[in-house]
Write a protein that holds these residues in place. Structure first.
Motif, PDB file in Angstrom:
ATOM      1  N   LEU A  70      49.811  -4.765  11.043  1.00  0.00           N
ATOM      2  CA  LEU A  70      50.367  -3.650  11.814  1.00  0.00           C
ATOM      3  C   LEU A  70      50.621  -2.434  10.919  1.00  0.00           C
ATOM      4  N   TYR A  72      48.906  -1.443   8.247  1.00  0.00           N
ATOM      5  CA  TYR A  72      47.656  -0.706   8.009  1.00  0.00           C
ATOM      6  C   TYR A  72      47.134  -0.069   9.289  1.00  0.00           C
ATOM      7  N   LEU A  73      47.336  -0.728  10.416  1.00  0.00           N
ATOM      8  CA  LEU A  73      46.895  -0.122  11.676  1.00  0.00           C
ATOM      9  C   LEU A  73      47.671   1.176  11.930  1.00  0.00           C
ATOM     10  N   PHE A  76      46.470   3.828   9.500  1.00  0.00           N
ATOM     11  CA  PHE A  76      45.144   4.298   9.923  1.00  0.00           C
ATOM     12  C   PHE A  76      45.292   5.298  11.070  1.00  0.00           C
TER      13      PHE A  76
ATOM     14  N   LEU B  37      36.095  -2.185  13.941  1.00  0.00           N
ATOM     15  CA  LEU B  37      36.635  -0.878  13.536  1.00  0.00           C
ATOM     16  C   LEU B  37      36.039  -0.474  12.184  1.00  0.00           C
ATOM     17  N   VAL B  66      40.777   0.495  18.002  1.00  0.00           N
ATOM     18  CA  VAL B  66      42.221   0.447  17.741  1.00  0.00           C
ATOM     19  C   VAL B  66      42.918  -0.297  18.891  1.00  0.00           C
ATOM     20  N   VAL B  69      42.248  -4.067  18.560  1.00  0.00           N
ATOM     21  CA  VAL B  69      43.021  -4.670  17.468  1.00  0.00           C
ATOM     22  C   VAL B  69      44.484  -4.836  17.885  1.00  0.00           C
ATOM     23  N   LEU B  70      45.078  -3.758  18.413  1.00  0.00           N
ATOM     24  CA  LEU B  70      46.499  -3.836  18.777  1.00  0.00           C
ATOM     25  C   LEU B  70      46.718  -4.802  19.941  1.00  0.00           C
ATOM     26  N   LEU B  73      46.658  -8.263  18.523  1.00  0.00           N
ATOM     27  CA  LEU B  73      47.849  -8.472  17.695  1.00  0.00           C
ATOM     28  C   LEU B  73      49.071  -8.722  18.584  1.00  0.00           C
ATOM     29  N   PRO B  84      56.617  -8.027  15.999  1.00  0.00           N
ATOM     30  CA  PRO B  84      55.817  -7.331  14.994  1.00  0.00           C
ATOM     31  C   PRO B  84      56.551  -6.148  14.342  1.00  0.00           C
ATOM     32  N   VAL B  88      57.357  -5.670  10.288  1.00  0.00           N
ATOM     33  CA  VAL B  88      57.004  -4.514   9.449  1.00  0.00           C
ATOM     34  C   VAL B  88      58.254  -3.979   8.751  1.00  0.00           C
TER      35      VAL B  88
END
Lengths: 103, 103, 103, 103
Positions: A70, A72-73, A76, B37, B66, B69-70, B73, B84, B88
């Motif tokens: 998360l 790096y996402l 990005f 990606l 994106v 990916v999210l 996740l 999540p 972080v």
């Protein structure tokens, strides 16, 4: 999430890491971290994979890799000006049409 | 983000996709999407990669990956009960100690 | 294998692709292709994954992605002067000591 | 290469690892190792990436990850009965037609 994105940007700036954070490098780092998450599961059966949080050590590893993916996402998205939540919302709407619910 | 997580869960439930959504499969799908990606950037120079949003077609591809990916996740975190954003935040705190800012 | 490596090098040279074939880009492309191979299996059960060659269309997809992975690996090794077979042999020898056989 | 494939098969059999070596798991492991190879390059400039073998430690890491990628690829091909060299040769022939050489 906006707050985390700001903290990650400040963290990188304070270490002069911005020079490394091209979109290409961040996409590579994101994919490397996603693979590290997969690595935890690679030899597990589907059933074992469902129980992975019962072991404190694996649970910590999972949370750690989720954080890396998360982070790096978000970085990005920050450098390219992409809004990840809006992107997901738009995708869900497209998918409602592409994949009608089971009858 | 909680709202999106709920919509993704309802979307999968309405299509009876829960059976496929083991943590292992979701981790594999997440890593596959992260690679898609990266694919956008694989032959670009660092400079070209910074300009990828100037072209509407690449911009759309980036947003779409994106979103994928999210989405995976969030679904992965949902099935394992991982938060999540908290992951972080905890990681940033650990990294403040591990990597002191440049002097 | 040396013959294939030479054909791949000639193929890239004839299309002036050498400029894109930095070790970094080839490593990214290799990892993208390995993910495309994984994509074929991501929602399959272990049992279904074992039967993937029975369907001619999946069999062809598998062979195609294997070819892409090996092609980029050979090109990566070519630009860096790495001998992949010697690397595997050396690794097997190290692993014989690290992981003694089951009694 | 056939010899290495046989040694890898014997190595796995002697450790009773065959149960883990489903095509799905081997494809996941292959993609994880390809990412570990990419990790070496993720923050490097294209120029730095070209000089990676000059440092003995990075050179060893590169060879080690190349060995892991090729080992899992060979094991994957072994369990599914795929001939990786024939797959590359067939792909080169298709690509000769798809991508005509630069004039």
């Amino acid at each position: 999430m906006r707050g985390l994105q700001r903290r990650l940007a400040e963290f990188a700036a304070a270490r002069d890491w911005g020079q490394y954070h091209t979109p290409k490098n961040l996409a590579a780092a994101l994919s490397v971290e996603a693979s590290e998450l997969l690595e935890i599961f690679q030899w597990l059966t589907p059933e074992q994979s469902a129980g992975v949080m019962a072991d404190p050590e694996s649970a910590h590893r999972v949370e750690d890799e989720v954080a890396d993916v998360l982070s790096y996402l978000l970085q990005f998205c920050e450098v390219l000006g992409v809004d990840p939540l809006a992107a997901v919302a738009a995708k869900i709407e497209r998918n409602e049409t592409r994949f009608p619910p089971a009858p």
